[in-house]
Design a protein around this motif. Sequence first.
Motif, PDB file in Angstrom:
ATOM      1  N   LEU A 115       0.796  -1.226   0.000  1.00  0.00           N
ATOM      2  CA  LEU A 115       0.000   0.000   0.000  1.00  0.00           C
ATOM      3  C   LEU A 115       0.835   1.286   0.000  1.00  0.00           C
ATOM      4  CD1 LEU A 115      -2.662  -1.138   2.580  1.00  0.00           C
ATOM      5  CD2 LEU A 115      -2.802  -1.189   0.092  1.00  0.00           C
ATOM      6  N   GLN A 116       2.107   1.168  -0.292  1.00  0.00           N
ATOM      7  CA  GLN A 116       2.990   2.335  -0.256  1.00  0.00           C
ATOM      8  C   GLN A 116       2.458   3.473  -1.118  1.00  0.00           C
ATOM      9  OE1 GLN A 116       7.105   1.453  -0.414  1.00  0.00           O
ATOM     10  NE2 GLN A 116       7.633   3.355  -1.411  1.00  0.00           N
ATOM     11  N   GLY A 117       2.276   4.616  -0.500  1.00  0.00           N
ATOM     12  CA  GLY A 117       1.802   5.797  -1.202  1.00  0.00           C
ATOM     13  C   GLY A 117       0.311   5.811  -1.497  1.00  0.00           C
ATOM     14  N   LEU A 118      -0.434   4.836  -0.989  1.00  0.00           N
ATOM     15  CA  LEU A 118      -1.852   4.720  -1.327  1.00  0.00           C
ATOM     16  C   LEU A 118      -2.809   4.934  -0.161  1.00  0.00           C
ATOM     17  CD1 LEU A 118      -1.682   1.536  -3.579  1.00  0.00           C
ATOM     18  CD2 LEU A 118      -1.771   3.929  -4.309  1.00  0.00           C
ATOM     19  N   VAL A 119      -2.312   4.927   1.066  1.00  0.00           N
ATOM     20  CA  VAL A 119      -3.223   4.981   2.216  1.00  0.00           C
ATOM     21  C   VAL A 119      -3.016   6.229   3.058  1.00  0.00           C
ATOM     22  CG1 VAL A 119      -3.628   2.504   2.399  1.00  0.00           C
ATOM     23  CG2 VAL A 119      -1.662   3.491   3.531  1.00  0.00           C
ATOM     24  N   SER A 120      -4.088   6.606   3.740  1.00  0.00           N
ATOM     25  CA  SER A 120      -4.066   7.778   4.604  1.00  0.00           C
ATOM     26  C   SER A 120      -4.353   7.370   6.040  1.00  0.00           C
ATOM     27  CB  SER A 120      -5.131   8.781   4.161  1.00  0.00           C
ATOM     28  OG  SER A 120      -4.892   9.213   2.854  1.00  0.00           O
ATOM     29  N   CYS A 121      -3.920   8.200   6.957  1.00  0.00           N
ATOM     30  CA  CYS A 121      -4.120   7.963   8.380  1.00  0.00           C
ATOM     31  C   CYS A 121      -5.601   8.109   8.724  1.00  0.00           C
ATOM     32  CB  CYS A 121      -3.294   8.971   9.185  1.00  0.00           C
ATOM     33  SG  CYS A 121      -3.503   8.815  10.971  1.00  0.00           S
ATOM     34  N   GLY A 122      -6.121   7.161   9.466  1.00  0.00           N
ATOM     35  CA  GLY A 122      -7.512   7.218   9.891  1.00  0.00           C
ATOM     36  C   GLY A 122      -7.761   8.225  10.993  1.00  0.00           C
ATOM     37  N   HIS A 123      -6.693   8.712  11.621  1.00  0.00           N
ATOM     38  CA  HIS A 123      -6.837   9.688  12.697  1.00  0.00           C
ATOM     39  C   HIS A 123      -6.821  11.124  12.182  1.00  0.00           C
ATOM     40  CE1 HIS A 123      -6.437   6.666  15.834  1.00  0.00           C
ATOM     41  NE2 HIS A 123      -5.423   6.168  15.161  1.00  0.00           N
ATOM     42  N   CYS A 124      -5.817  11.445  11.352  1.00  0.00           N
ATOM     43  CA  CYS A 124      -5.640  12.845  10.947  1.00  0.00           C
ATOM     44  C   CYS A 124      -5.777  13.070   9.441  1.00  0.00           C
ATOM     45  CB  CYS A 124      -4.296  13.372  11.426  1.00  0.00           C
ATOM     46  SG  CYS A 124      -2.874  12.661  10.559  1.00  0.00           S
ATOM     47  N   GLY A 125      -5.806  11.982   8.648  1.00  0.00           N
ATOM     48  CA  GLY A 125      -5.986  12.113   7.206  1.00  0.00           C
ATOM     49  C   GLY A 125      -4.715  12.311   6.401  1.00  0.00           C
ATOM     50  N   ARG A 126      -3.584  12.430   7.073  1.00  0.00           N
ATOM     51  CA  ARG A 126      -2.323  12.579   6.338  1.00  0.00           C
ATOM     52  C   ARG A 126      -1.951  11.268   5.653  1.00  0.00           C
ATOM     53  NH1 ARG A 126      -1.341  16.147  10.550  1.00  0.00           N
ATOM     54  NH2 ARG A 126      -0.315  18.062   9.916  1.00  0.00           N
ATOM     55  N   ARG A 127      -1.164  11.372   4.593  1.00  0.00           N
ATOM     56  CA  ARG A 127      -0.699  10.178   3.896  1.00  0.00           C
ATOM     57  C   ARG A 127       0.285   9.414   4.776  1.00  0.00           C
ATOM     58  NH1 ARG A 127       0.388   9.649  -2.316  1.00  0.00           N
ATOM     59  NH2 ARG A 127      -1.660  10.530  -2.101  1.00  0.00           N
ATOM     60  N   LEU A 128       0.123   8.085   4.827  1.00  0.00           N
ATOM     61  CA  LEU A 128       1.033   7.257   5.615  1.00  0.00           C
ATOM     62  C   LEU A 128       2.355   7.091   4.890  1.00  0.00           C
ATOM     63  CD1 LEU A 128      -1.255   4.388   6.969  1.00  0.00           C
ATOM     64  CD2 LEU A 128      -0.595   6.527   8.084  1.00  0.00           C
ATOM     65  N   HIS A 129       3.417   7.069   5.663  1.00  0.00           N
ATOM     66  CA  HIS A 129       4.752   6.804   5.141  1.00  0.00           C
ATOM     67  C   HIS A 129       5.044   5.323   5.333  1.00  0.00           C
ATOM     68  CE1 HIS A 129       5.752  11.082   4.830  1.00  0.00           C
ATOM     69  NE2 HIS A 129       5.073  11.216   5.958  1.00  0.00           N
ATOM     70  N   THR A 130       5.940   4.812   4.533  1.00  0.00           N
ATOM     71  CA  THR A 130       6.331   3.410   4.633  1.00  0.00           C
ATOM     72  C   THR A 130       7.745   3.339   5.192  1.00  0.00           C
ATOM     73  OG1 THR A 130       5.017   2.944   2.679  1.00  0.00           O
ATOM     74  CG2 THR A 130       6.565   1.266   3.341  1.00  0.00           C
ATOM     75  N   HIS A 131       7.959   2.384   6.075  1.00  0.00           N
ATOM     76  CA  HIS A 131       9.304   2.146   6.586  1.00  0.00           C
ATOM     77  C   HIS A 131       9.582   0.644   6.537  1.00  0.00           C
ATOM     78  CE1 HIS A 131       6.693   1.885  10.214  1.00  0.00           C
ATOM     79  NE2 HIS A 131       7.467   0.849  10.476  1.00  0.00           N
ATOM     80  N   TYR A 132      10.846   0.312   6.559  1.00  0.00           N
ATOM     81  CA  TYR A 132      11.266  -1.093   6.520  1.00  0.00           C
ATOM     82  C   TYR A 132      12.194  -1.338   7.697  1.00  0.00           C
ATOM     83  CZ  TYR A 132       9.258  -0.996   1.925  1.00  0.00           C
ATOM     84  OH  TYR A 132       8.376  -0.861   0.881  1.00  0.00           O
TER      85      TYR A 132
END
Length: 89
Positions: free
Chosen positions: A8-25
């Motif tokens: 889902l990298q670059g495709l999902v947003s935070c359910g709390h604040c609406g910002r785009r989620l970042h991906t980490h490894y």
Amino acid sequence: MREGNALLQGLVSCGHCGRRLHTHYRGRNSSPGYHCAGKVLVENRGVYCLNIGGVQVDDAITRAFIAALEPAKLTATLTAEREATGSLV
């Protein structure tokens, strides 16, 4: 841009604040995870609004996607059978 194996990298947003989620490894196998840096600072450090492991999330999304395709798979199978046998049923 996609880097790594997070589904889902670059495709999902935070359910709390609406910002785009970042991906980490992380880890030896570079397991993906998703996080939202949010806007809250505590002692001059950012506090994650959301931080979740990606393996379980990606697995759940994959299962839901495949389940959503099941009706189409059945329709395609029946259509192929009709075309192969010349049946109009």
